[in-house]
Design a protein around this motif. Sequence first.
Motif: not given
Length: 892
Positions: A286-308
């Motif tokens: 069961a797929i119980t969550g999903g989110v676009f990763f486009n925060p206004s700011s983050t310290n995650y590595p840049t390759q994660y930007a725009g991923r779902y």
Amino acid sequence: MKKLYSPRVKHTIGMLCLFFSMATAYAQNLPAGFSRVAVASGISSPTVMAFAPDGRIFVAQQNGVLRIIKNGTLLTTPFLSLSVNASGERGLIGIVLDPNFSTNNFIYLYYTVSSGTHNRISRFTANGDVVVPGSEVVVLNLDPLSSATNHNGGAMHFKNGLLYVAIGENANGSHAQNLDTYHGKVLRINPNGSIPPGNPFTTGSEQRRRVWAYGLRNPYTFDIQPGTGRVFLNDVGQGTWEEINDATSGGLNFGWPSAEGNSTNPAFTNPVYAYQHGSGDGRGCAITGGVFFNPSSTNYPTQYAGRYFYQDLCNQWINMLDLSTTPATRLPFATSVGGSILSLDVGTDGNLYFLDRNGGHLYKIIYTVNNAPTIVNHPSNTTVTAGQPATFSVTATGTAPLSYQWQKNNVNISGATNSSFTITSTQAADAGNYRVLVLNTAGSATSNNATLTVNTFNAPPTAQINTPVAGTLYRGGDVVSFSGDATDPETGTLPASAFTWSVTFHHDTHTHDGPPIASGVKSGTFTIPNAGETSDNVFYRIYLIVEDAQALRDTVYRDVTPRKTTMSFATQPAGLQVRLDGQPLNTPSSVVGVESIQRTIGVVEPQTLNGTTYVFDRWLHGGNASQTISTPINDVSYTAVYKVSGLRAPENPSNTVNGLTYDYYEGSWTALPDFQTLSAVERGPIANVNLWPKNRDDDYAFRWTGFIDIPADGTWTFYTSSDEGSQLFIGSTLVVNNDGLHTLREASGSIALARGKHALTVTFFEQLGTASIITRYAGPGVGKRVIPNSAYHRLASATASSLVENSNDAIQIYPIPAQRDVTVSLEATVGEEISISLINLQGQLIFQKKFSANANGPNAFTLDIDEVPANLYRIQIQQGEFLYSRNFAIRR
């Protein structure tokens, strides 16, 4: 003491978890530099969360309580408490803050009203950390709910000032394709519930004009990408696929229940991505969550930007979609992150957050790299009773690898070099302060001290479930009684206040909430739903947890398993499709179901087989094309009869058979041959042929073909009499199938026909010798008529006219419907032999009884049907040279 079906689990500390089928400790596996951090705990059955602009986190509990987490602390006072129906998947299940929340303080909730009659969307106004009393404004009352408590959806988001709402199909697949109900849809509405301009369906019902997308099963979560406005729906699947659908454009049909996963039907929009059920990373239930990763700011590595990012309930992973490729590419991210995870989101701090429903936790995933160790979760103070285990654990970040050294009272503990430390059986001497040193090449960090308190030994209580007894079976709608006892070595019998009961519904490899039941009692009842999940791979588990005065617990459980029935599905002609619970089903097919659970059966029309197009005619058991059935107590067969589409005659039909011709065959057969493989010995107009075998040493067969003109719309019955075997077709539909049984008998079948001309085919064969066959028909206002030139008789046999003209009006069958026995009453002559056969709707002989009349005049003959499954049947009576048949029902 051994307890059948009652494993016991001891609990001394921590929160009581009602989902025992999954582990409560996990070894998280995340990319280098990422860590799972506990934000808050003690949340009862969390369902969904939302972030306020100021960083507060609103978390909904299924029981109707909305909590706030502020500065990392779960506030004691709820924001609000709603009266809801929390059965199954109902309750408080949706939340979204108004885009202008900072100024208007509006918050929107999706919940099931306390009566359980429907779901509702309401707006509330916040006053700081609590709701303004009486501020509820009902935005929209959704359509009535059935007794099924699953597939409610509930997700809500704003886009361009409009509210998008995802709604499940309430366990009725047909809802998803019906634009006149909210079930199985995404709605697009104004914040006050009214219909905005620009929706795809501009006319029709209120429901239709609010619909944005349809053909959905249970879109429990969805997300809208910041900046682009792209809408991704996470639709929980049934048996095979979980879907991520792009609903950015309005009016799209995602295919449920006709399609799950990808489809070749151009009317349906295929998913952006779909993953299969199963075990391991990337598969689930069961797929119980999903989110676009486009925060206004983050310290995650840049390759994660725009991923779902998306997550699965059962296999405890988080995956990603790389949307820069076509099609989208799946990438792994994290595994073993928690039990029953749901509501994946991005916080205002740029981190991923998710809820752990099993443990009642909110977690976030943080990123740190190239640093000395940092403690993010310190060990907690623990109080245990002597003899019980105690565990301390820590979560730390920093450049890998990390090493650990636990200390007691600042002295190293030999061998205690993992992120957690467990004392298996505590003693008084183990009391003290515990901490851990975390080290890497860049430095070290020391956790806070956690105090271990060891109380005097206290024996745990013993719980026992008395009812239901081991091996209890259930049907849908059953009322289950439960009761139990408990004793404590120190205090004796425990009071009812020490008892906590719960029920979980197990489906395949995962669980759902079962019916809510009372706690603080020693006995009670609950009702098994008769609608909802249709799988047979299910059971209910009843838990009893008892707790003594020292907070020691004993947990036992008892499983209640289903009674099952096999339902067989067939069509006439064979090989066509029907629908079960809205999904197409190829026939012949057998499906196992839980008795008394409601199912829907229906038809697929039009459909084409071997170049011929068919439309629905009738179910052999009766009823509408689409109907709700209760899975029967005994095995049952359902047969859908289809007819050839589009055959109509010119006006003023003559009510005759037109152009009847024959083909004659010779060979050696024990049953009706396959006429498509035979070569005719002779053929021509049937009026000019002597219908006798050409070679007395061979078996022989005839096939008549022509057209019959039907004078009126209605149901028409056709009859054949033979002693070997005969079949009658209208178009390609088999209407009469007569096996003959080596004695002269008549069989009949009915078909709904429109006024006009219809193709007619009659086939017949005889093993040596000579035979007789009569083909007749009758319909609205028309008595039985012999089809011209279809009757001939064998030597030393009854005449055709005696078979045609005889009436069976003097025969009575009672009671109808029958239960344990059925009686046939008819006129007879003393000593006359009467043969009575019971035949099912597929033409199979169930049994045959022979009687001898004991008087002149009325005779009554009784058949014992106590062991015959409930269904529709035909009684066939052979009386001398005459053959009669009547349909009747057996019910329990």
